[in-house]
Design a protein around this motif. Structure first.
Motif, PDB file in Angstrom:
ATOM      1  N   THR A  71       0.819  -1.205   0.000  1.00 13.53           N
ATOM      2  CA  THR A  71       0.000   0.000   0.000  1.00 13.53           C
ATOM      3  C   THR A  71       0.857   1.262   0.000  1.00 13.53           C
ATOM      4  N   VAL A  72       0.207   2.378  -0.318  1.00 14.07           N
ATOM      5  CA  VAL A  72       0.876   3.676  -0.294  1.00 14.07           C
ATOM      6  C   VAL A  72       1.395   3.976   1.105  1.00 14.07           C
ATOM      7  N   ALA A  73       0.570   3.731   2.118  1.00 16.14           N
ATOM      8  CA  ALA A  73       0.961   4.019   3.498  1.00 16.14           C
ATOM      9  C   ALA A  73       2.186   3.202   3.914  1.00 16.14           C
ATOM     10  N   GLN A  74       2.230   1.936   3.505  1.00 17.91           N
ATOM     11  CA  GLN A  74       3.397   1.101   3.809  1.00 17.91           C
ATOM     12  C   GLN A  74       4.635   1.628   3.079  1.00 17.91           C
ATOM     13  N   GLY A  75       4.418   2.071   1.859  1.00 17.04           N
ATOM     14  CA  GLY A  75       5.529   2.565   1.056  1.00 17.04           C
ATOM     15  C   GLY A  75       6.117   3.854   1.583  1.00 17.04           C
ATOM     16  N   GLU A  76       5.287   4.685   2.237  1.00 19.33           N
ATOM     17  CA  GLU A  76       5.782   5.950   2.773  1.00 19.33           C
ATOM     18  C   GLU A  76       6.884   5.709   3.809  1.00 19.33           C
ATOM     19  N   LYS A  77       6.658   4.785   4.735  1.00 16.52           N
ATOM     20  CA  LYS A  77       7.671   4.490   5.752  1.00 16.52           C
ATOM     21  C   LYS A  77       8.935   3.913   5.116  1.00 16.52           C
ATOM     22  N   LEU A  78       8.753   3.008   4.163  1.00 14.40           N
ATOM     23  CA  LEU A  78       9.910   2.425   3.478  1.00 14.40           C
ATOM     24  C   LEU A  78      10.697   3.500   2.738  1.00 14.40           C
ATOM     25  N   PHE A  79       9.981   4.431   2.129  1.00 11.80           N
ATOM     26  CA  PHE A  79      10.637   5.513   1.391  1.00 11.80           C
ATOM     27  C   PHE A  79      11.449   6.391   2.339  1.00 11.80           C
ATOM     28  N   MET A  80      10.877   6.728   3.469  1.00  9.13           N
ATOM     29  CA  MET A  80      11.587   7.573   4.429  1.00  9.13           C
ATOM     30  C   MET A  80      12.844   6.881   4.946  1.00  9.13           C
ATOM     31  N   ASP A  81      12.757   5.574   5.145  1.00  4.52           N
ATOM     32  CA  ASP A  81      13.890   4.830   5.705  1.00  4.52           C
ATOM     33  C   ASP A  81      14.975   4.518   4.678  1.00  4.52           C
ATOM     34  N   VAL A 154       5.643   6.160  -4.648  1.00  2.00           N
ATOM     35  CA  VAL A 154       6.199   7.037  -5.688  1.00  2.00           C
ATOM     36  C   VAL A 154       5.092   7.477  -6.645  1.00  2.00           C
ATOM     37  N   LEU A 155       4.185   6.580  -6.981  1.00  2.00           N
ATOM     38  CA  LEU A 155       3.053   6.948  -7.833  1.00  2.00           C
ATOM     39  C   LEU A 155       2.145   7.945  -7.115  1.00  2.00           C
ATOM     40  N   TYR A 156       2.006   7.785  -5.811  1.00  2.34           N
ATOM     41  CA  TYR A 156       1.200   8.706  -5.014  1.00  2.34           C
ATOM     42  C   TYR A 156       1.833  10.094  -4.990  1.00  2.34           C
ATOM     43  N   LEU A 157       3.153  10.171  -4.861  1.00  3.38           N
ATOM     44  CA  LEU A 157       3.841  11.464  -4.871  1.00  3.38           C
ATOM     45  C   LEU A 157       3.611  12.209  -6.181  1.00  3.38           C
ATOM     46  N   ASN A 158       3.353  11.470  -7.246  1.00  7.79           N
ATOM     47  CA  ASN A 158       3.150  12.074  -8.562  1.00  7.79           C
ATOM     48  C   ASN A 158       1.676  12.179  -8.943  1.00  7.79           C
ATOM     49  N   ASP A 159       0.784  11.955  -7.970  1.00  8.94           N
ATOM     50  CA  ASP A 159      -0.666  12.060  -8.191  1.00  8.94           C
ATOM     51  C   ASP A 159      -1.171  11.092  -9.247  1.00  8.94           C
ATOM     52  N   VAL A 160      -0.408  10.049  -9.513  1.00 10.76           N
ATOM     53  CA  VAL A 160      -0.888   9.010 -10.430  1.00 10.76           C
ATOM     54  C   VAL A 160      -1.947   8.171  -9.715  1.00 10.76           C
ATOM     55  N   VAL A 161      -1.742   7.929  -8.425  1.00  9.43           N
ATOM     56  CA  VAL A 161      -2.791   7.402  -7.550  1.00  9.43           C
ATOM     57  C   VAL A 161      -2.972   8.430  -6.440  1.00  9.43           C
ATOM     58  N   THR A 162      -4.179   8.551  -5.916  1.00 11.19           N
ATOM     59  CA  THR A 162      -4.479   9.650  -4.980  1.00 11.19           C
ATOM     60  C   THR A 162      -4.982   9.180  -3.620  1.00 11.19           C
ATOM     61  N   ASN A 165      -4.639   4.731   0.944  1.00 15.92           N
ATOM     62  CA  ASN A 165      -4.926   3.320   1.228  1.00 15.92           C
ATOM     63  C   ASN A 165      -4.867   2.452  -0.017  1.00 15.92           C
ATOM     64  N   PHE A 166      -4.487   3.061  -1.145  1.00 13.14           N
ATOM     65  CA  PHE A 166      -4.419   2.292  -2.393  1.00 13.14           C
ATOM     66  C   PHE A 166      -3.401   1.165  -2.258  1.00 13.14           C
ATOM     67  N   GLU A 167      -3.795  -0.024  -2.706  1.00 18.87           N
ATOM     68  CA  GLU A 167      -2.910  -1.193  -2.655  1.00 18.87           C
ATOM     69  C   GLU A 167      -2.493  -1.577  -4.075  1.00 18.87           C
ATOM     70  N   LEU A 168      -1.200  -1.532  -4.305  1.00 22.29           N
ATOM     71  CA  LEU A 168      -0.647  -1.895  -5.607  1.00 22.29           C
ATOM     72  C   LEU A 168      -0.349  -3.388  -5.608  1.00 22.29           C
ATOM     73  N   THR A 169      -0.755  -4.080  -6.666  1.00 20.24           N
ATOM     74  CA  THR A 169      -0.535  -5.521  -6.763  1.00 20.24           C
ATOM     75  C   THR A 169      -0.051  -5.886  -8.156  1.00 20.24           C
ATOM     76  N   ASN A 170       0.342  -7.146  -8.315  1.00 19.13           N
ATOM     77  CA  ASN A 170       0.749  -7.616  -9.647  1.00 19.13           C
ATOM     78  C   ASN A 170      -0.436  -7.678 -10.601  1.00 19.13           C
ATOM     79  N   LYS A 171      -1.654  -7.611 -10.067  1.00 16.80           N
ATOM     80  CA  LYS A 171      -2.832  -7.687 -10.922  1.00 16.80           C
ATOM     81  C   LYS A 171      -3.265  -6.320 -11.456  1.00 16.80           C
ATOM     82  N   ASN A 172      -3.008  -5.237 -10.685  1.00 18.88           N
ATOM     83  CA  ASN A 172      -3.485  -3.932 -11.148  1.00 18.88           C
ATOM     84  C   ASN A 172      -2.372  -2.994 -11.611  1.00 18.88           C
TER      85      ASN A 172
END
Length: 235
Positions: A71-81, A154-162, A165-172
């Motif tokens: 998810t975007v929220a999970q990615g934010e912490k990973l990005f900061m670290d 990263v997609l959220y930072l670029n407003d590609v997803v807004t 809570n969006f969850e990115l998967t291999n399906k979407n």
């Protein structure tokens, strides 16, 4: 007397070696393709598991994406670290490190800002690059799910997803359309440049000679910045 015995011993040993060499079976003849070049019989064919270890590329259509989610929220912490030291907390870039976000509408300007949002053509290849190369100096150190979460952020930072809570998967992932996708075209050199790829290319008198009609110093083509009168590129 000693020399004579040593001489006889050496002759006997040489004869024994010759007999052994004559009795040894001839090595099996291997059929080789004379066009294949020499073979040194070093190494072995890789196993399927070994191939899977490096065969991790992802195509623009999503083929090759591993099963996973983040998810975007999970990615934010990973990005900061793992990423913000170089790329900034919001993808703005620190120092001379690459900018990841922003630059929308700048590609046709004098100073284009090429980011994931403004320039990158396919979301699936964002995942491919991040997984291959990041974090810098420790590439491929994260799990597949963590890479999905990072790309989602990263997609959220670029407003590609807004949605946070969006969850990115291999399906979407492959269904996401990037803003600059239409700015890229398929490589058509096989047809558009077909005239250049000839069996017997032209080597002499192929084009008309170039004629110089004017000099840059005469026609004054150097662009200037109208705000301060300085030529562009002058600091």
């Amino acid at each position: 007397m000693v020399r004579s015995r040593m001489s006889k011993s050496l002759k006997f040993a040489a004869a024994a070696l010759l007999i052994c060499a004559m009795c040894a079976p001839a090595p099996a003849q291997q059929k080789t393709d004379p066009k294949a070049g020499p073979r040194y019989h070093v190494g072995r064919a890789p196993t399927a598991a070994e191939i899977r270890g490096w065969d991790i590329d992802v195509r623009p259509d999503g083929q090759g994406l591993p099963e996973g989610k983040g998810t975007v929220a999970q990615g934010e912490k990973l990005f900061m670290d793992n990423c913000s030291t170089c790329h900034g907390e919001f993808g703005e870039g620190n120092g001379r490190w690459p900018v990841l976000a922003g630059g929308k509408g700048s590609l046709t300007s004098d100073n284009p800002v090429k980011t994931v949002g403004s320039y990158w053509p396919y979301a699936s290849t964002v995942f491919d690059y991040v997984r291959h190369a990041m974090p810098y100096g420790n590439a491929e150190s994260l799990s597949v799910n963590e890479y999905y979460a990072l790309v989602a952020y990263v997609l959220y930072l670029n407003d590609v997803v807004t949605d946070q809570n969006f969850e990115l998967t291999n399906k979407n992932l492959a269904t996401i359309k990037m803003p600059n996708e239409q700015g890229f075209v398929m490589d058509d050199r096989a047809t558009s440049e077909k005239s250049f790829w000839q069996k017997d290319p032209c080597m002499r008198d192929c084009i008309e000679p170039v004629k110089i009609t004017a000099r840059a110093a005469v026609i004054d083509v150097t662009p200037e910045d109208t705000r301060d009168g300085k030529s562009r590129g002058v600091e």
